[in-house]
Structure formats: structure tokens, C-alpha cells
Design a protein around this motif. Structure first.
Motif, PDB file in Angstrom:
ATOM      1  N   UNK A 409      13.311 -12.027  12.255  1.00 41.85           N
ATOM      2  CA  UNK A 409      12.879 -13.319  12.776  1.00 41.85           C
ATOM      3  C   UNK A 409      11.484 -13.720  12.372  1.00 41.85           C
ATOM      4  N   UNK A 410      10.777 -12.858  11.666  1.00 43.44           N
ATOM      5  CA  UNK A 410       9.439 -13.184  11.189  1.00 43.44           C
ATOM      6  C   UNK A 410       9.472 -13.358   9.672  1.00 43.44           C
ATOM      7  N   UNK A 411       8.536 -14.151   9.182  1.00 49.74           N
ATOM      8  CA  UNK A 411       8.498 -14.395   7.742  1.00 49.74           C
ATOM      9  C   UNK A 411       7.642 -13.376   7.007  1.00 49.74           C
ATOM     10  N   UNK A 412       7.213 -12.333   7.698  1.00 49.70           N
ATOM     11  CA  UNK A 412       6.425 -11.287   7.052  1.00 49.70           C
ATOM     12  C   UNK A 412       7.278 -10.562   6.022  1.00 49.70           C
ATOM     13  N   UNK A 413       6.699 -10.280   4.866  1.00 48.70           N
ATOM     14  CA  UNK A 413       7.404  -9.562   3.808  1.00 48.70           C
ATOM     15  C   UNK A 413       6.668  -8.276   3.500  1.00 48.70           C
ATOM     16  N   UNK A 414       7.379  -7.173   3.546  1.00 44.14           N
ATOM     17  CA  UNK A 414       6.757  -5.891   3.180  1.00 44.14           C
ATOM     18  C   UNK A 414       6.176  -5.930   1.767  1.00 44.14           C
ATOM     19  N   UNK A 415       6.889  -6.476   0.767  1.00 47.73           N
ATOM     20  CA  UNK A 415       6.285  -6.555  -0.581  1.00 47.73           C
ATOM     21  C   UNK A 415       4.997  -7.360  -0.609  1.00 47.73           C
ATOM     22  N   UNK A 416       4.921  -8.427   0.192  1.00 50.56           N
ATOM     23  CA  UNK A 416       3.692  -9.206   0.209  1.00 50.56           C
ATOM     24  C   UNK A 416       2.535  -8.433   0.836  1.00 50.56           C
ATOM     25  N   UNK A 417       2.835  -7.660   1.869  1.00 51.68           N
ATOM     26  CA  UNK A 417       1.791  -6.843   2.481  1.00 51.68           C
ATOM     27  C   UNK A 417       1.304  -5.773   1.502  1.00 51.68           C
ATOM     28  N   UNK A 418       2.252  -5.164   0.793  1.00 50.45           N
ATOM     29  CA  UNK A 418       1.881  -4.157  -0.202  1.00 50.45           C
ATOM     30  C   UNK A 418       1.033  -4.793  -1.301  1.00 50.45           C
ATOM     31  N   UNK A 419       1.410  -5.974  -1.730  1.00 53.36           N
ATOM     32  CA  UNK A 419       0.655  -6.678  -2.772  1.00 53.36           C
ATOM     33  C   UNK A 419      -0.760  -7.001  -2.301  1.00 53.36           C
ATOM     34  N   UNK A 420      -0.880  -7.430  -1.056  1.00 53.20           N
ATOM     35  CA  UNK A 420      -2.204  -7.760  -0.516  1.00 53.20           C
ATOM     36  C   UNK A 420      -3.084  -6.517  -0.446  1.00 53.20           C
ATOM     37  N   UNK A 421      -2.525  -5.407  -0.028  1.00 52.26           N
ATOM     38  CA  UNK A 421      -3.301  -4.171   0.024  1.00 52.26           C
ATOM     39  C   UNK A 421      -3.673  -3.704  -1.384  1.00 52.26           C
ATOM     40  N   UNK A 422      -2.732  -3.802  -2.312  1.00 50.03           N
ATOM     41  CA  UNK A 422      -2.996  -3.393  -3.694  1.00 50.03           C
ATOM     42  C   UNK A 422      -4.147  -4.188  -4.292  1.00 50.03           C
ATOM     43  N   UNK A 423      -4.220  -5.470  -3.966  1.00 52.16           N
ATOM     44  CA  UNK A 423      -5.296  -6.313  -4.499  1.00 52.16           C
ATOM     45  C   UNK A 423      -6.662  -5.860  -4.011  1.00 52.16           C
ATOM     46  N   UNK A 424      -6.691  -5.127  -2.904  1.00 58.45           N
ATOM     47  CA  UNK A 424      -7.947  -4.596  -2.372  1.00 58.45           C
ATOM     48  C   UNK A 424      -8.116  -3.114  -2.700  1.00 58.45           C
ATOM     49  N   UNK A 425      -7.340  -2.639  -3.696  1.00 56.91           N
ATOM     50  CA  UNK A 425      -7.429  -1.247  -4.161  1.00 56.91           C
ATOM     51  C   UNK A 425      -7.017  -0.260  -3.064  1.00 56.91           C
ATOM     52  N   UNK A 426      -6.000  -0.646  -2.307  1.00 59.22           N
ATOM     53  CA  UNK A 426      -5.452   0.184  -1.232  1.00 59.22           C
ATOM     54  C   UNK A 426      -4.000   0.493  -1.574  1.00 59.22           C
TER      55      UNK A 426
END
Length: 495
Positions: A409-426
Motif C-alpha cells: 500500500x505504500x509507494x516505497x521501492x526497495x530498489x529506489x532506497x538502495x539507489x539512494x544509499x548507493x549514491x551516498x557511498x552506502x
């Protein structure tokens, strides 16, 4: 700050020379300066490709390179200000200049924000003592006092009677299957939601894996699906030869129900506890319920020997046979004689020394990773979309990796969260892709938790693992929490 000595150039350099400098230094930008040494602009390999496409030759100088106002930083800027400027201009490197606009260094995003990895080795103080002992006594090859001691100390820690130290957790699973006489044409019931190393040894033996879904209470093997698979196999005239259940991310499977089913149908159980050393089910260590338990000491595990594994069992004859098979099945003869296939699976005395030192701090490592989990949960408690891996009452997960999924029911995407963390070298990773979806196992049977729910598929599609190392600092973890909070707070994640 990175030295710029080798990347400062003038316009008389040829394009070829500039490309050679990039190749030799491994850098991605050059700093073009005037005759006084003041910064004129930055040049990338893309800038040079565009110059060539406009008609320049490789041996032409940079006189045709267009002017471009350089983005640079002064000496009094803080790291946060530098990162803010990088974000504003969407760049990852910035030259620093002095009061005369002469470049004196280069700032890299990755150096300002060092990489936070998922799970790295955490060494203590005792490991070198045992390793030095191995060197001092020249016990370097496989076997030796450290191997014997590591086996007995690990067995005592988990409450098993016997243990055999081997080269990997995969080797331990393979030996367990071999010792249960699993072979061509046999079925082995295996958790689908796991790493491929759990299932590969089934193929080594020429057997066929039958994959079992997870259940919501533990995210591990579903007892409901397990019994359905057993009945199906028996109905087809092929009673399963073994059950291989996995304790994922440090959390035990429901061993009470699984063992009841296994005993009901008289099927031996192998516990893949590679990720759960130090974890408990109702007070009892994982890996000690079935006929065999398997532990891994790979570099990313809660304790490590660099590479290695352990097979445990209360059956002394089986463990002795495991040791025999893991040393090329050499018969007790005055010469090299072999009557059956063996393997080069034994652990070295040096690596066992590392393991002995690591074992002494295992309880501390478990507590540290549990603390990491609780800081994530507390730091992100405002986000109702997050569903943390459960820990049933009475169980103790070692929280090897903090695993979380996104509620429906939420629009959160695991791939998007991973991408956001990767962009911060995480570093962050998807949860395991189920074995029944792997091309290697296409055609293998799979039994979901229910007709309406294949939990392993759902978790793979909605979940991720967060950095969880026992040596991760609180400020490092706060970086992860802040980045996740920033993304989750954005308008894109509204239900």
C-alpha cells in the motif's frame, strides 16, 4: 585531499598526452591552468571526446578547448559545504584553490563520505596470538592444534557434542548430504529464500532440490509448505531424503514445528546456520536441532576465519567420517590408498587460529549487531511503511544483517532506497532472490506458504539489507538513517 601534482596541465598539452595522463593516474579529471598557474577549468575525458568529434586530432593541443568557468572551493570550506556544492552541481570531484586561484588539491565525494559497507570483518586481539603460535610451531598446513581446539571450543559454545572444521559452509553442507547418502534421483527439501550456496551441494550429489517457501513469523521455512511438499513427494513415490532448512539473516526458523514434521515422517534435518551463529531458538543454539548443523566463517559473517566452515553433530561416527572425507578420503594404510571419493575440505591450522580468537568475542559481536538493529528501528520508527524482520518471543536473532521490507500500500521501492544509499557511498542489498526463481533451478518444484501468498517472492521484491557491521560506528549508522529518512520524508513516499 588528493594531490593534484600529476593532473595540472597547460594548453600546450596534446589531447593524446592528456588521455595518457588520465590513464596513468587513474583520475577522471584534469586541471587546466594558465601561465601563472591559476585554474582555468576542469577537463574530463568526455570533454576531450567532444573536442575530437568537433574535428581536433589526437596530437592537437588544447587551444581549441572552450573556456568554462571552473567550480572550485576555498581552503576555509567545511566538508559539508563541499558536499553541498557537489550536490548543487551534480559532480563528484572539486578542486581546491589558494588565494591566487592556484589548485592545491582535489576533493572527492567518496573520500568525504567514506564507503559504509554491508558487513566487514571485525578482528579482535586474540587472533594474532593463535596465528603466531601456528607459525612458531610450523603448523601451517591443514590440521593441527588450532583446528582441534577450534572444533572443541565451537562445539562447546553451541552445545553440540562434535564438530569438524572445514573450508567453507558450502563444504559442510556437501559433507552432510554425502553422509546422509543423498544421491542421484533423491529429493531434498530446501528453503527457497536463501543464498545459492545452500542449494548447490544438492546438485553436487546429483539430487533434486524441492524448494519450500518462508512463513511470516520468522521469514524462514514454512512448516505448512514443508508438510505439503513431503506429502506430495511421498505421493509420487519419492520420499524426501533430507530437509535442509536455513536460519536467515541470524533468525532461527521455527525448529519446534519443523522437527515435529521431520520426526513424523522420519526425514533427517540439516540446519544451514551459516548466518545465525550465536542465535537461539527457545534458548537452544541454532544448528543443534537436526542431524547436522552448518556454520560459516566467510569474511562477511558475524565471526570469520577469512574463509571456512564447521559441521556439527551429536553423532561421533558421522563427524569422524566427515573428517575422513574432507581429507581426500585417505585410507589408514602405510601408503596413499583410496577406496572412495574424498574432498580437499579441511580447514588450515592458521585459519583455525583466527577462528579461536574470533570465538572469544562472539557474544560481543552478537550484542553489537543487535544494537545496530535497534538503532535502525528506533531511528526510523516514524515511518510506518517499514516492516522489520521479526523475532518471535523466546528467540534470539544474532541480527547478522538488519533486514527490512516495505509494507503493501505504500509507494516505497526497495530498489529506489538502495539507489539512494548507493549514491551516498552506502552499501545496501536486495534480500535474497528465491532459489525457485533462479535460472539454475528452473523446473524444480516449489511449494508456497499458501495459495494466496508466496512470502519469499514478496520479500525479495520489497525488502533490503542495511549495513550491519559490528564495527560500524554510531555516526556512520546515523548517516544511513539520515539518508533513509530524507528519502522516506520526500513526497514520493506518501501512501
Amino acid at each position: 585531499m588528493i594531490s593534484v601534482t600529476n593532473i595540472v596541465i597547460s594548453r600546450d598539452k596534446s589531447i593524446r598526452q592528456c588521455l595518457e595522463i588520465l590513464d596513468q593516474t587513474g583520475m577522471s579529471i584534469l586541471l587546466l591552468v594558465n601561465k601563472k598557474g591559476s585554474l582555468l577549468r576542469t577537463i574530463t575525458d568526455g570533454d576531450m571526446r567532444r573536442l575530437i568529434l568537433s574535428g581536433a586530432a589526437l596530437d592537437d593541443d588544447l587551444s581549441g578547448m572552450p573556456e568554462k568557468t571552473p567550480i572550485s572551493i576555498s581552503q576555509n570550506m567545511t566538508d559539508d559545504q563541499v558536499l553541498e556544492l557537489m550536490d548543487l552541481h551534480q559532480i563528484n570531484q572539486l578542486p581546491q584553490v589558494d588565494v591566487n586561484n592556484k589548485p592545491i588539491g582535489l576533493h572527492s565525494r567518496h573520500m568525504l563520505r567514506p564507503r559504509i559497507q554491508l558487513s566487514i570483518p571485525h578482528m579482535g586481539e586474540q587472533e594474532l596470538i593463535y596465528v603466531k603460535e601456528a607459525f612458531d610451531t610450523n603448523w601451517i598446513a591443514p590440521l593441527g592444534p588450532n583446528v582441534d581446539a577450534f572444533e572443541s571450543e565451537l562445539a562447546e559454545y553451541v552445545g553440540s557434542k562434535h564438530a569438524a572444521a572445514v573450508s567453507s559452509g558450502t563444504a559442510a553442507i556437501h559433507l552432510a548430504l554425502r553422509l546422509l547418502d543423498v544421491g542421484q534421483g533423491d529429493n531434498v527439501l530446501c528453503s527457497s529464500f536463501t543464498f545459492v550456496a545452500s542449494a548447490n551441494p544438492i546438485l553436487y550429489q546429483g539430487a533434486t532440490p524441492v524448494f519450500i517457501d518462508s512463513e511470516p513469523n520468522t521469514w524462514n521455512m514454512s512448516p505448512i509448505a514443508l508438510e505439503q511438499a513431503i506429502l506430495s513427494c511421498i505421493g509420487n513415490g519419492h520420499k524426501p531424503k533430507a530437509i535442509l532448512t536455513v536460519h536467515l539473516y541470524g533468525q532461527s526458523a521455527d525448529m519446534g514445528e519443523i522437527m515435529k514434521i521431520a520426526e513424523k515422517y522420519e526425514i533427517p534435518v540439516i540446519e544451514d546456520a551459516a548466518e545465525s551463529l550465536g542465535g537461539r531458538y527457545k534458548g537452544q543454539h541454532t544448528g543443534t536441532f537436526g542431524k547436522f548443523g552448518v556454520f560459516s566463517f566467510n569474511g562477511n559473517k558475524i565471526i570469520t576465519t577469512s574463509g571456512g566452515g564447521m559441521l556439527v553433530s551429536d553423532d561421533v561416527e558421522l563427524i569422524e567420517k566427515a573428517r575422513f572425507l574432507s581429507t581426500q578420503a585417505r585410507d589408514p594404510a602405510p601408503y596413499y590408498e583410496h577406496t572412495e571419493i574424498g574432498y580437499n575440505y579441511r580447514m588450515s591450522n592458521v585459519l583455525a587460529g583466527i577462528g579461536r580468537g574470533q570465538l572469544k568475542v562472539l557474544d560481543d559481536r552478537v550484542q553489537a549487531r543487535r544494537d545496530v538493529f535497534h538503532r535502525y528501528r528506533d531511528g526510523l520508527k516514524e515511518f510506518e511503511c517499514l516492516e522489520w524482520m521479526p523475532e518471535p518471543s523466546g528467540d534470539v536473532s544474532n541480527r547478522w544483517l538488519t533486514a527490512v521490507s516495505i509494507k503493501p500500500g505504500y509507494s516505497v521501492s526497495a530498489p529506489d532506497l538502495i539507489k539512494a544509499l548507493t549514491s551516498e557511498n552506502i552499501e545496501a542489498r536486495h534480500l535474497w532472490k528465491p532459489m525457485h526463481r533462479q535460472p539454475l533451478f528452473s523446473g524444480c518444484n516449489y511449494f508456497p506458504h499458501s495459495p494466496e501468498l508466496s512470502l519469499s517472492d514478496y520479500l525479495f521484491e520489497t525488502g533490503l539489507c542495511l549495513p550491519s557491521g559490528s564495527n560500524m560506528t554510531v555516526p556512520q549508522q546515523q548517516r544511513v538513517i539520515d539518508q533513509l529518512g530524507e528519502v522516506l520524508n520526500s513526497g514520493r513516499w506518501i501512501k
